[in-house]
Scaffold this active site. Structure first.
Site, PDB file in Angstrom:
ATOM      1  N   CYS A 118      30.468 -25.901 -28.251  1.00 49.58           N
ATOM      2  CA  CYS A 118      31.261 -25.005 -27.386  1.00 49.58           C
ATOM      3  C   CYS A 118      31.851 -23.830 -28.153  1.00 49.58           C
ATOM      4  O   CYS A 118      32.347 -22.885 -27.556  1.00 49.58           O
ATOM      5  CB  CYS A 118      32.393 -25.782 -26.732  1.00 49.58           C
ATOM      6  SG  CYS A 118      31.793 -27.112 -25.703  1.00 49.58           S
ATOM      7  N   HIS A 258      38.804 -22.184 -24.949  1.00 46.99           N
ATOM      8  CA  HIS A 258      37.616 -22.806 -24.371  1.00 46.99           C
ATOM      9  C   HIS A 258      38.069 -23.760 -23.267  1.00 46.99           C
ATOM     10  O   HIS A 258      39.039 -24.502 -23.435  1.00 46.99           O
ATOM     11  CB  HIS A 258      36.845 -23.553 -25.462  1.00 46.99           C
ATOM     12  CG  HIS A 258      35.836 -24.508 -24.904  1.00 46.99           C
ATOM     13  ND1 HIS A 258      34.910 -24.112 -23.973  1.00 46.99           N
ATOM     14  CD2 HIS A 258      35.638 -25.838 -25.113  1.00 46.99           C
ATOM     15  CE1 HIS A 258      34.178 -25.159 -23.638  1.00 46.99           C
ATOM     16  NE2 HIS A 258      34.602 -26.220 -24.305  1.00 46.99           N
ATOM     17  N   ASN A 288      33.693 -27.626 -17.500  1.00 42.95           N
ATOM     18  CA  ASN A 288      33.410 -27.254 -18.886  1.00 42.95           C
ATOM     19  C   ASN A 288      32.000 -26.656 -18.952  1.00 42.95           C
ATOM     20  O   ASN A 288      31.018 -27.376 -18.762  1.00 42.95           O
ATOM     21  CB  ASN A 288      33.526 -28.503 -19.774  1.00 42.95           C
ATOM     22  CG  ASN A 288      33.277 -28.196 -21.245  1.00 42.95           C
ATOM     23  OD1 ASN A 288      32.784 -27.116 -21.600  1.00 42.95           O
ATOM     24  ND2 ASN A 288      33.608 -29.141 -22.110  1.00 42.95           N
TER      25      ASN A 288
HETATM   26  N1  ACO Z   1      36.929 -41.591 -12.830  1.00 45.50           N
HETATM   27  C1  ACO Z   1      37.753 -42.640 -12.853  1.00 45.50           C
HETATM   28  N2  ACO Z   1      38.050 -43.300 -13.983  1.00 45.50           N
HETATM   29  C2  ACO Z   1      37.485 -42.880 -15.125  1.00 45.50           C
HETATM   30  C3  ACO Z   1      36.609 -41.781 -15.166  1.00 45.50           C
HETATM   31  C4  ACO Z   1      36.336 -41.131 -13.949  1.00 45.50           C
HETATM   32  N3  ACO Z   1      35.504 -40.061 -13.888  1.00 45.50           N
HETATM   33  N4  ACO Z   1      36.213 -41.605 -16.440  1.00 45.50           N
HETATM   34  C5  ACO Z   1      36.816 -42.533 -17.184  1.00 45.50           C
HETATM   35  N5  ACO Z   1      37.587 -43.307 -16.391  1.00 45.50           N
HETATM   36  C6  ACO Z   1      38.411 -44.452 -16.773  1.00 45.50           C
HETATM   37  C7  ACO Z   1      37.931 -45.133 -18.024  1.00 45.50           C
HETATM   38  O1  ACO Z   1      36.907 -46.050 -17.722  1.00 45.50           O
HETATM   39  C8  ACO Z   1      39.177 -45.801 -18.504  1.00 45.50           C
HETATM   40  O2  ACO Z   1      39.351 -46.985 -17.757  1.00 45.50           O
HETATM   41  P1  ACO Z   1      39.905 -48.313 -18.456  1.00 45.50           P
HETATM   42  O3  ACO Z   1      41.273 -47.968 -18.942  1.00 45.50           O
HETATM   43  O4  ACO Z   1      39.882 -49.304 -17.325  1.00 45.50           O
HETATM   44  O5  ACO Z   1      38.927 -48.611 -19.548  1.00 45.50           O
HETATM   45  C9  ACO Z   1      40.293 -44.826 -18.101  1.00 45.50           C
HETATM   46  O6  ACO Z   1      39.726 -43.967 -17.096  1.00 45.50           O
HETATM   47  C10 ACO Z   1      40.812 -43.985 -19.234  1.00 45.50           C
HETATM   48  O7  ACO Z   1      39.699 -43.484 -19.965  1.00 45.50           O
HETATM   49  P2  ACO Z   1      39.886 -42.457 -21.142  1.00 45.50           P
HETATM   50  O8  ACO Z   1      38.526 -42.087 -21.685  1.00 45.50           O
HETATM   51  O9  ACO Z   1      40.902 -42.959 -22.114  1.00 45.50           O
HETATM   52  O10 ACO Z   1      40.497 -41.230 -20.334  1.00 45.50           O
HETATM   53  P3  ACO Z   1      41.082 -39.876 -20.873  1.00 45.50           P
HETATM   54  O11 ACO Z   1      42.440 -39.669 -20.348  1.00 45.50           O
HETATM   55  O12 ACO Z   1      40.860 -39.689 -22.360  1.00 45.50           O
HETATM   56  O13 ACO Z   1      40.169 -38.806 -20.142  1.00 45.50           O
HETATM   57  C11 ACO Z   1      38.322 -37.347 -20.630  1.00 45.50           C
HETATM   58  C12 ACO Z   1      38.773 -38.785 -20.373  1.00 45.50           C
HETATM   59  C13 ACO Z   1      38.581 -36.533 -19.394  1.00 45.50           C
HETATM   60  C14 ACO Z   1      36.837 -37.371 -20.961  1.00 45.50           C
HETATM   61  C15 ACO Z   1      39.126 -36.749 -21.814  1.00 45.50           C
HETATM   62  O14 ACO Z   1      39.137 -37.639 -22.893  1.00 45.50           O
HETATM   63  C16 ACO Z   1      38.578 -35.425 -22.266  1.00 45.50           C
HETATM   64  O15 ACO Z   1      38.574 -34.460 -21.548  1.00 45.50           O
HETATM   65  N6  ACO Z   1      38.178 -35.336 -23.547  1.00 45.50           N
HETATM   66  C17 ACO Z   1      37.671 -34.109 -24.118  1.00 45.50           C
HETATM   67  C18 ACO Z   1      36.318 -33.817 -23.584  1.00 45.50           C
HETATM   68  C19 ACO Z   1      35.834 -32.522 -24.149  1.00 45.50           C
HETATM   69  O16 ACO Z   1      36.567 -31.593 -24.352  1.00 45.50           O
HETATM   70  N7  ACO Z   1      34.577 -32.447 -24.451  1.00 45.50           N
HETATM   71  C20 ACO Z   1      34.055 -31.249 -25.014  1.00 45.50           C
HETATM   72  C21 ACO Z   1      32.623 -31.353 -24.933  1.00 45.50           C
HETATM   73  S1  ACO Z   1      31.906 -29.826 -24.731  1.00 45.50           S
HETATM   74  C22 ACO Z   1      30.609 -29.531 -25.766  1.00 45.50           C
HETATM   75  O17 ACO Z   1      30.745 -29.305 -26.966  1.00 45.50           O
HETATM   76  C23 ACO Z   1      29.249 -29.519 -25.128  1.00 45.50           C
END
Ligand code: ACO
Length: 331
Positions: A118, A258, A288
């Site tokens: 990104c 970003h 994103n």
């Molecule tokens: N809907 C409902 N529940 C969900 C979902 C969903 N879509 N996704 C995950 N959960 C659940 C998980 O299973 C977990 O459940 P559990 O506690 O029963 O195990 C719970 O929600 C919490 O999961 P986490 O992964 O800890 O949630 P978090 O608050 O960290 O949010 C997210 C997840 C949105 C992915 C966040 O971590 C994030 O945005 N991270 C950064 C992502 C990013 O910036 N990526 C860049 C990539 S871009 C590139 O370079 C191509």
């Protein structure tokens, strides 16, 4: 590595393209076990754009590039280099930049890709600065596009709600006034590569039936790890780039991070103590879109007439690699 130049490059055209098709959170509720409420609270995303099956990344980038050249009042023959930032190339080779060159009908000008997750668009701007100020190029078309939905696993609710397809572009050339790129900061940490990557498709795990059966062709991510590093590194990049421009965080008129997650954006904004109204975000509409997010944000701010001459803009990104970078720009 970072520098403060008297000579500068500036953005003389910008533009973007997003596909028409919209995938809302309610549509995703029908595909995986998720909810509009979870997605909005955890990510800030309401909808994202999805390219058609027949589109490749360069198709989006070509349209964004045409709009950008029009914005700059230029013809294809007026540019002398194409740099393309992407992690989702049309083909592993030739580069997507070469497919763009073909699509635009550009002359035999140099064309190549930059891969920095990104952060790729900011890496491209930093490269363009060196190439222009060294006299290697005069006017560069820098494009950034992704078709992330083609490497997204729609069985994995923790990643499939995040990504969209889009393209953005800029024309960059030497500045003839006070406006332009004042400084930059860029870094990478390959030790953490496996926290966000596409396992199969390259030479480490070549495409095979076995790889497909294990879903290794899809983007894999440890979301909460990415989250922690992103907030820390984007803060570092912005502060270091400001320092190298001789500026302070109070000097920021617009902060363009970003667009990965609204909580990353808000946390970075708080770290930098930038008031909320100065932090630009459109993640609710596009999700994103990786490299395309910063040029789209900049163009929207420009189109909305929000940017005034002399405004200090900080563009800041974090991505796969890990990579992170910031650019300080005087409008
Ligand atoms: N809907 C409902 N529940 C969900 C979902 C969903 N879509 N996704 C995950 N959960 C659940 C998980 O299973 C977990 O459940 P559990 O506690 O029963 O195990 C719970 O929600 C919490 O999961 P986490 O992964 O800890 O949630 P978090 O608050 O960290 O949010 C997210 C997840 C949105 C992915 C966040 O971590 C994030 O945005 N991270 C950064 C992502 C990013 O910036 N990526 C860049 C990539 S871009 C590139 O370079 C191509």
């Amino acid at each position: 590595m970072e520098k403060r130049n008297k000579r500068k490059i500036k953005i003389t055209g910008s533009g973007f393209y997003v596909p028409d098709k919209i995938l809302t959170n309610f549509d995703l509720e029908k595909i995986v076990n998720t909810s509009d409420e979870w997605i909005i609270t955890r990510t800030g995303i309401r909808e994202r754009r999805i390219a058609s099956d027949k589109d490749a990344t360069s198709d989006l980038a070509i349209e964004a590039s045409r709009r950008t050249l029009e914005d700059a009042g230029l013809k294809v023959k007026d540019i002398d280099m194409i740099i393309m930032a992407t992690s989702t190339p049309d083909t592993l080779f030739p580069s997507t930049a070469c497919w763009i060159q073909k699509g635009l009908g550009a002359d035999h000008i140099p064309a190549f890709d930059v891969s920095a997750g990104c952060t790729g668009f900011l890496y491209g701007m930093i490269l363009a600065e060196s190439l222009i100020l060294s006299g290697t190029a005069k006017r560069i078309l820098l494009a950034g596009a992704e078709l992330l939905t083609k490497i997204t696993n729609y069985k994995d609710r923790s990643t499939c709600v995040l990504f969209g397809d889009a393209a953005g572009a800029m024309v960059l050339e030497e500045s003839d006034d006070e406006s332009g790129m004042l400084s930059f900061y860029w870094r990478a940490d390959g030790q953490l590569g496996e926290l966000l990557y596409q396992p199969a498709g390259g030479t480490r795990i070549p495409p095979s039936i076995e790889a497909l059966e294990k879903d290794l062709q899809y983007l894999a991510m440890k979301g909460n790890e990415v989250f922690k590093h992103a907030v820390k590194r984007m803060g570092e990049a912005a502060l270091e780039a400001l320092k190298s421009a001789g500026l302070k965080k109070e000097d920021i008129d617009y902060f363009i991070p970003h667009q990965a997650n609204i909580r990353i954006i808000d946390a970075t904004g708080r770290r930098l103590k930038v008031p909320k109204e100065k932090v630009y975000s459109n993640i609710d509409r596009y999700g994103n879109v990786s490299v395309a997010s910063i040029p789209i944000c900049l163009h929207e701010l420009k189109q909305d007439g929000k940017l005034k001459k002399g405004d200090i803009i900080v563009m800041d990104a974090f991505g796969a690699g890990f990579t992170w970078a910031a650019v300080v720009y005087r409008w």
